[in-house]
Design a protein around this motif. Structure first.
Motif, PDB file in Angstrom:
ATOM      1  N   CYS A 266      41.559  34.457  51.850  1.00 34.33           N
ATOM      2  CA  CYS A 266      42.499  33.443  51.361  1.00 34.33           C
ATOM      3  C   CYS A 266      43.943  33.753  51.724  1.00 34.33           C
ATOM      4  CB  CYS A 266      42.371  33.282  49.849  1.00 34.33           C
ATOM      5  SG  CYS A 266      42.732  34.785  48.901  1.00 34.33           S
ATOM      6  N   TYR A 267      44.241  34.978  52.169  1.00 23.94           N
ATOM      7  CA  TYR A 267      45.619  35.327  52.527  1.00 23.94           C
ATOM      8  C   TYR A 267      45.968  34.977  53.968  1.00 23.94           C
ATOM      9  CZ  TYR A 267      45.566  38.000  48.203  1.00 23.94           C
ATOM     10  OH  TYR A 267      45.479  38.369  46.886  1.00 23.94           O
ATOM     11  N   ARG A 268      44.992  34.623  54.766  1.00 23.14           N
ATOM     12  CA  ARG A 268      45.248  34.367  56.176  1.00 23.14           C
ATOM     13  C   ARG A 268      46.100  33.119  56.343  1.00 23.14           C
ATOM     14  NH1 ARG A 268      38.947  35.737  57.609  1.00 23.14           N
ATOM     15  NH2 ARG A 268      39.097  37.922  56.945  1.00 23.14           N
ATOM     16  N   GLY A 269      47.213  33.276  57.058  1.00 21.07           N
ATOM     17  CA  GLY A 269      48.132  32.169  57.275  1.00 21.07           C
ATOM     18  C   GLY A 269      49.110  31.937  56.148  1.00 21.07           C
ATOM     19  N   ARG A 270      49.037  32.717  55.077  1.00 17.66           N
ATOM     20  CA  ARG A 270      49.945  32.547  53.938  1.00 17.66           C
ATOM     21  C   ARG A 270      51.145  33.478  54.071  1.00 17.66           C
ATOM     22  NH1 ARG A 270      48.726  27.687  52.163  1.00 17.66           N
ATOM     23  NH2 ARG A 270      46.627  27.515  51.273  1.00 17.66           N
ATOM     24  N   CYS A 271      52.304  33.006  53.618  1.00 22.69           N
ATOM     25  CA  CYS A 271      53.523  33.822  53.688  1.00 22.69           C
ATOM     26  C   CYS A 271      53.727  34.572  52.388  1.00 22.69           C
ATOM     27  CB  CYS A 271      54.730  32.942  54.004  1.00 22.69           C
ATOM     28  SG  CYS A 271      55.191  31.784  52.697  1.00 22.69           S
ATOM     29  N   ALA A 272      54.583  35.569  52.420  1.00 22.17           N
ATOM     30  CA  ALA A 272      54.812  36.424  51.255  1.00 22.17           C
ATOM     31  C   ALA A 272      55.398  35.635  50.090  1.00 22.17           C
ATOM     32  CB  ALA A 272      55.739  37.576  51.639  1.00 22.17           C
ATOM     33  N   GLN A 273      56.260  34.665  50.378  1.00 15.98           N
ATOM     34  CA  GLN A 273      56.875  33.895  49.306  1.00 15.98           C
ATOM     35  C   GLN A 273      55.824  33.145  48.498  1.00 15.98           C
ATOM     36  OE1 GLN A 273      59.568  30.872  50.664  1.00 15.98           O
ATOM     37  NE2 GLN A 273      60.498  30.565  48.673  1.00 15.98           N
ATOM     38  N   THR A 274      54.852  32.544  49.184  1.00 20.08           N
ATOM     39  CA  THR A 274      53.789  31.824  48.491  1.00 20.08           C
ATOM     40  C   THR A 274      52.969  32.763  47.619  1.00 20.08           C
ATOM     41  OG1 THR A 274      53.626  30.209  50.280  1.00 20.08           O
ATOM     42  CG2 THR A 274      51.744  30.382  48.807  1.00 20.08           C
ATOM     43  N   TRP A 275      52.632  33.946  48.144  1.00 16.97           N
ATOM     44  CA  TRP A 275      51.825  34.887  47.381  1.00 16.97           C
ATOM     45  C   TRP A 275      52.576  35.410  46.158  1.00 16.97           C
ATOM     46  CZ3 TRP A 275      48.182  36.707  44.929  1.00 16.97           C
ATOM     47  CH2 TRP A 275      48.062  38.046  44.545  1.00 16.97           C
ATOM     48  N   LEU A 276      53.857  35.714  46.283  1.00 14.43           N
ATOM     49  CA  LEU A 276      54.605  36.226  45.136  1.00 14.43           C
ATOM     50  C   LEU A 276      54.736  35.176  44.047  1.00 14.43           C
ATOM     51  CD1 LEU A 276      57.408  38.273  46.945  1.00 14.43           C
ATOM     52  CD2 LEU A 276      55.353  39.134  45.796  1.00 14.43           C
ATOM     53  N   MET A 277      54.907  33.908  44.433  1.00 10.50           N
ATOM     54  CA  MET A 277      54.933  32.830  43.441  1.00 10.50           C
ATOM     55  C   MET A 277      53.571  32.667  42.784  1.00 10.50           C
ATOM     56  SD  MET A 277      57.254  29.937  45.396  1.00 10.50           S
ATOM     57  CE  MET A 277      57.086  28.780  44.026  1.00 10.50           C
ATOM     58  N   ALA A 278      52.502  32.765  43.563  1.00  6.93           N
ATOM     59  CA  ALA A 278      51.156  32.661  43.008  1.00  6.93           C
ATOM     60  C   ALA A 278      50.868  33.809  42.060  1.00  6.93           C
ATOM     61  CB  ALA A 278      50.136  32.632  44.141  1.00  6.93           C
ATOM     62  N   GLU A 279      51.304  34.994  42.431  1.00 10.94           N
ATOM     63  CA  GLU A 279      51.080  36.159  41.573  1.00 10.94           C
ATOM     64  C   GLU A 279      51.745  35.980  40.213  1.00 10.94           C
ATOM     65  OE1 GLU A 279      52.255  39.817  39.645  1.00 10.94           O
ATOM     66  OE2 GLU A 279      53.609  38.538  40.774  1.00 10.94           O
ATOM     67  N   ARG A 280      52.976  35.453  40.205  1.00 12.18           N
ATOM     68  CA  ARG A 280      53.665  35.219  38.934  1.00 12.18           C
ATOM     69  C   ARG A 280      52.946  34.172  38.097  1.00 12.18           C
ATOM     70  NH1 ARG A 280      58.374  35.957  42.232  1.00 12.18           N
ATOM     71  NH2 ARG A 280      58.554  33.712  42.584  1.00 12.18           N
ATOM     72  N   GLU A 281      52.469  33.115  38.744  1.00 12.55           N
ATOM     73  CA  GLU A 281      51.777  32.059  38.005  1.00 12.55           C
ATOM     74  C   GLU A 281      50.442  32.552  37.452  1.00 12.55           C
ATOM     75  OE1 GLU A 281      50.028  27.607  38.938  1.00 12.55           O
ATOM     76  OE2 GLU A 281      51.995  28.188  39.727  1.00 12.55           O
ATOM     77  N   ILE A 282      49.706  33.315  38.250  1.00 16.94           N
ATOM     78  CA  ILE A 282      48.423  33.850  37.788  1.00 16.94           C
ATOM     79  C   ILE A 282      48.634  34.834  36.648  1.00 16.94           C
ATOM     80  CG2 ILE A 282      46.463  35.290  38.456  1.00 16.94           C
ATOM     81  CD1 ILE A 282      46.733  34.084  41.283  1.00 16.94           C
ATOM     82  N   ARG A 283      49.644  35.684  36.766  1.00 20.22           N
ATOM     83  CA  ARG A 283      49.917  36.659  35.714  1.00 20.22           C
ATOM     84  C   ARG A 283      50.257  35.963  34.401  1.00 20.22           C
ATOM     85  NH1 ARG A 283      51.551  42.005  35.802  1.00 20.22           N
ATOM     86  NH2 ARG A 283      51.915  41.977  38.044  1.00 20.22           N
TER      87      ARG A 283
END
Length: 398
Positions: A266-283
């Motif tokens: 699921c991380y393929r093609g995703r940028c760091a900004q998207t993942w950090l925002m997702a991490e905050r929302e999931i947390r």
């Protein structure tokens, strides 16, 4: 303005001296090698994602690998990382004499046009000196947000500057000049993703464990890394991490650079900004859960991109801090207690009976237990990409 506070931004830009087309623009809080490297990254890439985000009426397709980049003598351009990134892409980079802007006349003239035709339309502008500024209170009149500034600048460059007759081109527009010359001579192609990762990615060192390499909570592993780890005496390796694609990292193993994919697709093609925002929302939404699965991560990132994709793209004109120091800080602080559950499918390498290492196949006959269970050692080796136990092989040639 940003978050209600007045801020000053620095613009790093690149221009094609032949066609007068703008090839890159990056905003940063201060001059740095990060802004210079990301400007080079923007030069060699198609800029359609920025035009789509702000809705321009003209494409911004100018891209390719230049033969030479001439810069000023600022610290961001003379930094080792900047020069190494350009060299790795096959680009020559030189700095003009300090204090002599006439040697960079094309770029300086563009900044003058930008100030007179674009910046002058907004309140809160700054001036070249106090005599020109007079009693104009720039701080009191600042009203434009950073996102609004980036959107307006892209619209002006693509729909106004590129389409306006240019005196330096004999009245031809930069857009027409680019299209005409590209049709006649072509342009050096853009570097592939793997090469951009190697040249432009953050340079750092990580320690390999039996679980692979973990960066920002994302685990990277492969069969090649597992086999290297089995025989390595020193487990610290050099890594290239590219913020625009978290699907893989480049790792130096025994003097050779190898692409190591993320364990979760699921991380393929995703940028760091998207993942950090997702991490905050999931947390925030799943604080009580010890582990988070791939499906939840993928759905959260897709939701963020769908809901806020254009806004995040506009923010790409601003230089984020993804230095090795900040990545280390994020690893130590931001992701404490946040664990990602690996999918039970496609294990990297099967563990041994004691849970450590792996059982190497041998030329001995299969055990009675495996025969009774109907397990074919050849099929088992193929499933994990391991050597056929019936073949003659050695560590050296495998």
């Amino acid at each position: 303005m940003e978050d209600g506070n007045k801020t000053r931004w620095y613009l790093t830009a690149a221009i094609c001296t032949t066609t007068r087309c703008i090839l890159a623009m990056k905003f940063s809080r201060a001059e740095s090698s990060r802004s210079a490297v990301q400007a080079i990254d923007m030069i060699v890439r198609d800029k359609g994602l920025w035009t789509d985000a702000v809705g321009t009426l003209t494409p911004w397709s100018m891209s390719g690998t230049p033969e030479l980049i001439v810069t000023d003598a600022g610290s961001g351009f003379t930094d080792f990382d900047t020069r190494a990134a350009a060299t790795d892409l096959g680009i020559n980079i030189i700095a003009g004499p300090a204090g002599m802007p006439e040697f960079r006349g094309t770029m300086e003239r563009m900044f003058g046009t930008l100030a007179s035709s674009f910046i002058s339309r907004f309140t809160g502008r700054t001036f070249s000196n106090t005599v020109v500024k007079g009693d104009y209170d720039s701080d009191a009149r600042a009203a434009l947000t950073s996102e609004e500034l980036s959107e307006a600048l892209v619209r002006w460059v693509v729909d106004v500057y590129h389409r306006r007759p240019h005196a330096g081109l004999g009245g031809e527009t930069p857009l027409n000049c680019w299209n005409r010359l590209v049709e006649k001579y072509g342009v050096a192609p853009m570097p592939c993703l793997e090469r951009r990762r190697m040249a432009l990615g953050t340079r750092m060192k990580y320690t390999v464990t039996k679980k692979g390499i973990s960066i920002l909570g994302i685990r990277y592993h492969s069969e090649a890394l597992a086999h290297w780890f089995m025989h390595a005496r020193k487990t610290e390796v050099r890594v290239r991490w590219y913020s625009d694609d978290l699907g893989a990292i480049a790792v130096e193993l025994d003097g050779r650079w190898v692409e190591i994919p993320s364990v979760l697709a699921c991380y393929r093609g995703r940028c760091a900004q998207t993942w950090l925002m997702a991490e905050r929302e999931i947390r925030a939404s799943r604080a009580a859960e010890a582990k988070v699965g791939e499906e939840i991560i993928a759905k959260t990132m897709n939701h963020i991109v769908a809901m806020n994709g254009n806004a995040m793209t506009r923010q790409k004109l601003f230089v984020p801090d993804y230095s090795a120091e900040r990545l280390q800080s994020l690893n130590e602080k931001m992701l404490i207690g946040f664990e990602i559950e690996d999918s039970p499918r496609d294990p990297i390498v099967p563990s041994g009976d004691d849970g450590l290492g792996m059982d190497l196949p041998t030329g001995h006959p299969r055990s009675a237990r495996s025969s009774a269970a109907g397990t074919d050692s050849t099929e088992e080796a193929a499933a994990y990409g391991l050597p056929n136990p019936d073949d003659d092989w050695s560590i050296e040639d495998k």
